[in-house]
Design an enzyme around this catalytic site. Sequence first.
Site, PDB file in Angstrom:
ATOM      1  N   LYS A 170      30.689 -15.743 -39.226  1.00  0.00           N
ATOM      2  CA  LYS A 170      31.626 -14.535 -39.397  1.00  0.00           C
ATOM      3  C   LYS A 170      31.796 -14.457 -40.820  1.00  0.00           C
ATOM      4  O   LYS A 170      32.340 -15.280 -41.400  1.00  0.00           O
ATOM      5  CB  LYS A 170      32.965 -15.079 -38.617  1.00  0.00           C
ATOM      6  CG  LYS A 170      34.065 -13.905 -38.779  1.00  0.00           C
ATOM      7  CD  LYS A 170      35.501 -14.160 -38.592  1.00  0.00           C
ATOM      8  CE  LYS A 170      35.836 -14.404 -39.902  1.00  0.00           C
ATOM      9  NZ  LYS A 170      35.778 -13.022 -40.878  1.00  0.00           N
ATOM     10  N   GLU A 243      35.406 -26.513 -46.869  1.00  0.00           N
ATOM     11  CA  GLU A 243      34.955 -26.293 -48.395  1.00  0.00           C
ATOM     12  C   GLU A 243      36.250 -25.528 -48.724  1.00  0.00           C
ATOM     13  O   GLU A 243      36.165 -24.160 -48.740  1.00  0.00           O
ATOM     14  CB  GLU A 243      33.792 -25.649 -48.833  1.00  0.00           C
ATOM     15  CG  GLU A 243      32.538 -26.835 -48.470  1.00  0.00           C
ATOM     16  CD  GLU A 243      32.831 -28.146 -49.412  1.00  0.00           C
ATOM     17  OE1 GLU A 243      33.199 -27.804 -50.630  1.00  0.00           O
ATOM     18  OE2 GLU A 243      31.867 -28.824 -49.107  1.00  0.00           O
ATOM     19  N   CYS A 277      34.982 -20.851 -56.597  1.00  0.00           N
ATOM     20  CA  CYS A 277      35.739 -22.126 -56.282  1.00  0.00           C
ATOM     21  C   CYS A 277      35.889 -22.937 -57.230  1.00  0.00           C
ATOM     22  O   CYS A 277      36.759 -23.754 -57.587  1.00  0.00           O
ATOM     23  CB  CYS A 277      35.326 -22.557 -54.900  1.00  0.00           C
ATOM     24  SG  CYS A 277      33.456 -22.924 -55.013  1.00  0.00           S
ATOM     25  N   GLU A 373      46.098 -21.356 -57.678  1.00  0.00           N
ATOM     26  CA  GLU A 373      44.583 -21.052 -57.962  1.00  0.00           C
ATOM     27  C   GLU A 373      44.593 -19.353 -58.263  1.00  0.00           C
ATOM     28  O   GLU A 373      44.833 -18.652 -57.327  1.00  0.00           O
ATOM     29  CB  GLU A 373      43.564 -21.339 -56.616  1.00  0.00           C
ATOM     30  CG  GLU A 373      42.240 -20.894 -57.076  1.00  0.00           C
ATOM     31  CD  GLU A 373      41.409 -20.853 -55.702  1.00  0.00           C
ATOM     32  OE1 GLU A 373      41.825 -20.847 -54.542  1.00  0.00           O
ATOM     33  OE2 GLU A 373      40.511 -21.350 -55.734  1.00  0.00           O
TER      34      GLU A 373
HETATM   35  P1  NAD Z   1      40.260 -16.808 -47.039  1.00  0.00           P
HETATM   36  O1  NAD Z   1      40.584 -18.008 -46.578  1.00  0.00           O
HETATM   37  O2  NAD Z   1      41.187 -15.809 -47.082  1.00  0.00           O
HETATM   38  O3  NAD Z   1      38.881 -16.164 -45.923  1.00  0.00           O
HETATM   39  C1  NAD Z   1      37.877 -17.071 -45.504  1.00  0.00           C
HETATM   40  C2  NAD Z   1      37.215 -16.482 -44.464  1.00  0.00           C
HETATM   41  O4  NAD Z   1      38.139 -16.938 -43.325  1.00  0.00           O
HETATM   42  C3  NAD Z   1      37.309 -15.082 -44.148  1.00  0.00           C
HETATM   43  O5  NAD Z   1      36.026 -14.780 -43.239  1.00  0.00           O
HETATM   44  C4  NAD Z   1      38.380 -15.102 -43.095  1.00  0.00           C
HETATM   45  O6  NAD Z   1      38.063 -13.764 -42.498  1.00  0.00           O
HETATM   46  C5  NAD Z   1      38.485 -15.856 -42.425  1.00  0.00           C
HETATM   47  N1  NAD Z   1      39.691 -16.279 -41.871  1.00  0.00           N
HETATM   48  C6  NAD Z   1      40.734 -15.928 -42.156  1.00  0.00           C
HETATM   49  N2  NAD Z   1      41.924 -16.304 -41.367  1.00  0.00           N
HETATM   50  C7  NAD Z   1      41.291 -17.090 -40.426  1.00  0.00           C
HETATM   51  C8  NAD Z   1      41.765 -17.936 -39.420  1.00  0.00           C
HETATM   52  N3  NAD Z   1      43.191 -18.001 -38.910  1.00  0.00           N
HETATM   53  N4  NAD Z   1      40.849 -18.684 -38.578  1.00  0.00           N
HETATM   54  C9  NAD Z   1      39.510 -18.498 -38.754  1.00  0.00           C
HETATM   55  N5  NAD Z   1      39.043 -17.839 -39.980  1.00  0.00           N
HETATM   56  C10 NAD Z   1      40.029 -17.123 -40.577  1.00  0.00           C
HETATM   57  O7  NAD Z   1      39.215 -16.942 -48.207  1.00  0.00           O
HETATM   58  P2  NAD Z   1      38.766 -15.813 -49.329  1.00  0.00           P
HETATM   59  O8  NAD Z   1      39.930 -15.052 -49.846  1.00  0.00           O
HETATM   60  O9  NAD Z   1      37.712 -15.179 -48.674  1.00  0.00           O
HETATM   61  O10 NAD Z   1      38.064 -16.861 -50.412  1.00  0.00           O
HETATM   62  C11 NAD Z   1      38.924 -17.272 -51.357  1.00  0.00           C
HETATM   63  C12 NAD Z   1      39.173 -18.579 -51.294  1.00  0.00           C
HETATM   64  O11 NAD Z   1      37.971 -19.414 -50.945  1.00  0.00           O
HETATM   65  C13 NAD Z   1      39.505 -19.338 -52.475  1.00  0.00           C
HETATM   66  O12 NAD Z   1      40.707 -20.179 -52.380  1.00  0.00           O
HETATM   67  C14 NAD Z   1      38.255 -20.043 -52.898  1.00  0.00           C
HETATM   68  O13 NAD Z   1      38.679 -21.334 -53.907  1.00  0.00           O
HETATM   69  C15 NAD Z   1      37.726 -20.602 -51.649  1.00  0.00           C
HETATM   70  N6  NAD Z   1      36.196 -20.803 -51.851  1.00  0.00           N
HETATM   71  C16 NAD Z   1      36.141 -22.199 -51.813  1.00  0.00           C
HETATM   72  C17 NAD Z   1      34.623 -22.345 -51.823  1.00  0.00           C
HETATM   73  C18 NAD Z   1      34.116 -24.052 -51.956  1.00  0.00           C
HETATM   74  O14 NAD Z   1      33.044 -24.257 -51.689  1.00  0.00           O
HETATM   75  N7  NAD Z   1      35.253 -24.813 -51.852  1.00  0.00           N
HETATM   76  C19 NAD Z   1      33.752 -21.612 -52.272  1.00  0.00           C
HETATM   77  C20 NAD Z   1      34.108 -20.300 -52.387  1.00  0.00           C
HETATM   78  C21 NAD Z   1      35.397 -20.044 -51.998  1.00  0.00           C
END
Ligand code: NAD
Length: 469
Positions: A170, A243, A277, A373
């Site tokens: 997804k 992650e 991240c 963040e």
């Molecule tokens: P997000 O959590 O908003 O979304 C990530 C994914 O989760 C999307 O595909 C979204 O549609 C899905 N999602 C949303 N609600 C959900 C639910 N209830 N159940 C299951 N899936 C759901 O994050 P984002 O805005 O896309 O990305 C930014 C964040 O990601 C930042 O906090 C960043 O630090 C983190 N990030 C972490 C890493 C790592 O390796 N630690 C890498 C990249 C990004």
Amino acid sequence: MFQKMLIGGKLVGKDSAKTSIKIINPANEKVFARVPKGTVKDIDKAVKAAKKAFPAWADTPLAKRQAIVSKIADVLAANAEMLARMMTKEQGKPLAESMGEMGWTEGYLRHYATLEAKGRMVQDDDALQIEMRRVPLGVVAGICPWNFPVLVPFWKIGPALITGNTIVIKPSPTTPVTLMKIFELCNDFVPAGVINIVPDENDLGKALTSHPDVAKVSFTGSTETGKKIMASSAGTVKRLTLELGGNDPAIVLPDVDVKKTAEQIFGGAFMNAGQVCMAVKRVYAHKNIYDELCNELAKLAEAVVVDDGLRQGATMGPIQNKAQYKKVKALIKSSKKDGKVLSGGVVKGRKGYFVKPVIVRDVKDGNDIVDKEQFGPILPVVKFSSTKDVTRQVNKSAYGLGASVWSKDAAKATRIAGKIESGTVWVNHCVHIGPHIPMAGFKSSGLGVEQSTEGFEEYTQIQVLSVAK
Ligand code: NAD
């Protein structure tokens, strides 16, 4: 452009106002592509297809699975420029960074293609032969963010496929297109159902994380969403790799070469417009070099060319999406109140979510820009005078993804590094990762590990075969 989704080896989806999602180019806010609006039914079909494909895929000889993963890497290499252009339109990053993402993804896949999940003999004597095997789990769900729309999904697909699992991806609602194009290009050699993808409008995650036929969720995204995933997957006791977010501190000791350190920290903070991240997200600079470091960072910020990533000369693209742009704008506003903004700000008078790199000085712990963040091009610089206190200070954060310590005295910096509660602490460099290096977060930054042997093994289940002789 309309890009179909892949379910059970078939490219499906109808392009209509009701059944499509519009994908916006963040550099001009215009629709650049459409994808099908996935439904709970599509998630169900995708999981069913992945479940059906699983037994044959798990029985496929390792060498063949490795060859298929290598072939995906070949497809990426052969189409890198076309895909990178598409990614820049979709994600916003400059073309050179999109090309970089294609290259890294290819490299990670080539590394995964050399791996094997190995078991071991636990006991072998006159009475018993006890063997521990590592067997695949079944259907894996890969839920992905928008900052690295191709690299992050393949961090899940590569290990999942090599270990014999099948996968349903997804993607992020704002960046599904390039990845879906890659799946289309690989569809003639990846067996039906082994890789599936269903795009959504941020509404289908739960259908996957609570699905009884999904054995494991590998999630990359925010801590807030990670917590929801833990809750919704509890009912079926799924394996989880999370992650999550980070708020990586860079601690700068007074003996550094300030100019050189500023350049390295700046690179680590503003790559991909700060949407990384493990980017440097807060700098703690010793009082003796504080003014000089702030000024050097501001100079570097002024030199950045913020523009459409397809334009030659652009060194930073727009923020990826409108919601994140709003969040960043609010942080710039509060930073002006809490500290002194030395450079940059929102670019006015043009379409697109553009922000010039912002350096904020005279801020403290407790200010939003330090504690939260930002995930965007703003960098706060906090002054400190005692090394002992600064370690305690940075450890107050609920995050613990990455950190860096900078000093000419590497041994001293390494001692400080060992006291920081973060999954990775770099000394005199930052944001260095690789497929052989474990990537894990302390505290609210994650659960489990990605990359390395340890991360690879998270796609397997331990099975003990105990034979009485
Ligand atoms: P997000 O959590 O908003 O979304 C990530 C994914 O989760 C999307 O595909 C979204 O549609 C899905 N999602 C949303 N609600 C959900 C639910 N209830 N159940 C299951 N899936 C759901 O994050 P984002 O805005 O896309 O990305 C930014 C964040 O990601 C930042 O906090 C960043 O630090 C983190 N990030 C972490 C890493 C790592 O390796 N630690 C890498 C990249 C990004």
